[in-house]
Scaffold this motif. Sequence first.
Motif, short mmCIF file in Angstrom:
data_model
loop_
_atom_site.label_atom_id
_atom_site.label_comp_id
_atom_site.label_asym_id
_atom_site.label_seq_id
_atom_site.Cartn_x
_atom_site.Cartn_y
_atom_site.Cartn_z
N THR A 181 0.83 -1.20 0.00
CA THR A 181 0.00 0.00 0.00
C THR A 181 0.87 1.25 0.00
O THR A 181 1.83 1.35 0.77
N THR A 182 0.52 2.19 -0.91
CA THR A 182 1.17 3.51 -0.94
C THR A 182 0.09 4.57 -0.77
O THR A 182 -1.10 4.24 -0.60
N LYS A 183 0.50 5.82 -0.86
CA LYS A 183 -0.45 6.93 -0.71
C LYS A 183 -1.46 6.94 -1.85
O LYS A 183 -2.63 7.30 -1.66
N HIS A 184 -1.02 6.45 -3.04
CA HIS A 184 -1.86 6.58 -4.23
C HIS A 184 -2.47 5.25 -4.68
O HIS A 184 -3.53 5.25 -5.32
N VAL A 219 -10.78 -2.08 -10.20
CA VAL A 219 -9.61 -2.95 -9.95
C VAL A 219 -9.04 -3.44 -11.27
O VAL A 219 -9.77 -3.86 -12.18
N LEU A 220 -7.71 -3.40 -11.37
CA LEU A 220 -7.00 -3.95 -12.53
C LEU A 220 -6.27 -5.22 -12.08
O LEU A 220 -5.46 -5.19 -11.15
N VAL A 253 -4.53 -4.18 -8.78
CA VAL A 253 -4.18 -2.80 -8.44
C VAL A 253 -5.45 -1.96 -8.42
O VAL A 253 -6.31 -2.08 -9.30
N GLN A 254 -5.54 -1.10 -7.41
CA GLN A 254 -6.68 -0.18 -7.32
C GLN A 254 -6.29 1.03 -6.50
O GLN A 254 -5.29 1.00 -5.77
N GLU A 286 -4.06 4.46 -17.43
CA GLU A 286 -5.30 4.66 -18.17
C GLU A 286 -6.52 4.18 -17.37
O GLU A 286 -7.53 4.87 -17.28
N ARG A 287 -6.44 2.97 -16.82
CA ARG A 287 -7.59 2.38 -16.15
C ARG A 287 -7.93 3.10 -14.85
O ARG A 287 -9.11 3.31 -14.55
N LEU A 288 -6.93 3.49 -14.08
CA LEU A 288 -7.18 4.08 -12.75
C LEU A 288 -7.06 5.60 -12.77
O LEU A 288 -7.19 6.25 -11.71
N GLU A 289 -6.77 6.17 -13.98
CA GLU A 289 -6.67 7.62 -14.14
C GLU A 289 -5.67 8.22 -13.14
O GLU A 289 -6.01 9.02 -12.26
#
Length: 521
Positions: free
Chosen positions: A13-16, A47-48, A39-40, A69-72
């Motif tokens: 987990t990170t900030k983003h 979710v990717l 990833v989300q 692209e998917r999570l902008e």
Amino acid sequence: MLNTSNPNNYEYTTKHLEVHILGGIKTTKLETLRITLSVQKPKQHNVLRHSIDLYNDNQVEKLVRKIAERLEIGTSIARRTVQDLTKELENYRFVLLEQSQVTATGKQLTATEIKKAEAFLKSKDLLSKTNELIGKSGVIGETTNRILMYLIFTSRKTNNPLHCISLGSSGVGKTHLQSKVAELIPEEDKVEITVLSANAFYYFNRTELQHKLILIEDLDGAESVLYPLRELQSKKRITKTVVHKDTKGTTKTIHLTVEGPVSVAGCTTQESIYEDNSNRSFLLYIDESTEQDQRIMNYQRRASAGKIDKQGQTDAVQLLQNVQRCLKTVTIINPYAEYLELPQSVFKPRRTNSHYLQFIEAITFYKQYQREKKYDEQTGEEYIETTIEDIEEANQLIIEVLLRKSDTITGACRNHLENLKQYLKENNQTTFTNSEIRRRLRIKETTLRRYNKQLLEENYIQRVKSKTKSYCFEIVDVDEYSNLKEQINSALQNCITQIELAISPQSHHGQNGEVKTKKAS
């Protein structure tokens, strides 16, 4: 940060971003880092999911663009997250590798544990103290079989390991005895087999089985691996040639080789079926007496009543395991080997003679902390020597094994014959009928018929005339087994006498090292 508390779902987990690695990572094939991840963004449901080799740069770049692209989210944030995740996974994989290496090499003993184990190995009457400790570990009765089995298991560390097969009728505790004594061997030194396919042995790593104890619960369930096991026992290596396609699709022949030596132990009720394996092994016949039944049932009652010292058992097991870890590989030389001869009554004397000499070496090996280290003048190789005491202790333990090896009937049939002799003696009889023996000794008709057939063929019993219509039998020679035992005992004692005469003050060594005895005046 990487959270690996769940081995099937790591969290990063990170900030983003929030990343989950599904199924963990593999410690094999260090040239790749293949994972399946999801990833989300934190607290979002978009979710990717993707499978990727993090060491493949093209795949990583495609993943970064897909995340952006998917999570902008910006590609720089996605790329930094993937790079940091890769570094964390690399570090954790190295930790897993170190842990697996520690497991493979075994427990590292503390200075206190080493001192206690070495003090035990240096103690007087080591074999009797070891046998007593085996009893404290939870092995009930079987005083000879258990120390024999422990020494056979210990021989796995030598260049000529011994093997054993436990024999007895169903439900008498063959597997229990083997598993309890095997508990005294460190986990890293044994391989336990219940069912194994015919080719499985060839796919161990080349040295993975070296100096290991292979335990087979039931030989009936491992028939497919008995041939490679026999080869490992005799040749100390097995090789299989297979066809293999490389990454370019080219077909080539490769050799799969697994190195020994190994020590093999198994259990069975069918002695005659596994003759090829039994020829290579010590045959240990389980005590089926009523006294042993009583000892086991008393132990079961005490255990049920909570009167067993569990901590004492654990301490005994731990000490004997530590003792095993302290034993080092060393060459054994038996300077008295030329004086040792087996009784002529022993069947297959060539192989049995080899087992006898190896068993003496196993005792010497176990008592290595009580032996002076010597060095070969030409090669400088370190070795220790066998003593007369080692040979005497070996003779006391092995006499039952040699007795069984000298018998012309199977062990189960011999047990029946000895019980029959005891019954006739107690009742002052010389003859008996089948119906009487079935009723008094509680034997199935088919089993008794099989025993009688073997005893009649080998002339241990004979039919006699009877006033009734039923068959009547008598034993041909009541003392044949005790006479055979005395003969073997005399032959072994004669070897000790010859050695003592050879090293007595009346003898001297010639220039070539040959022992010469002075003639008495």
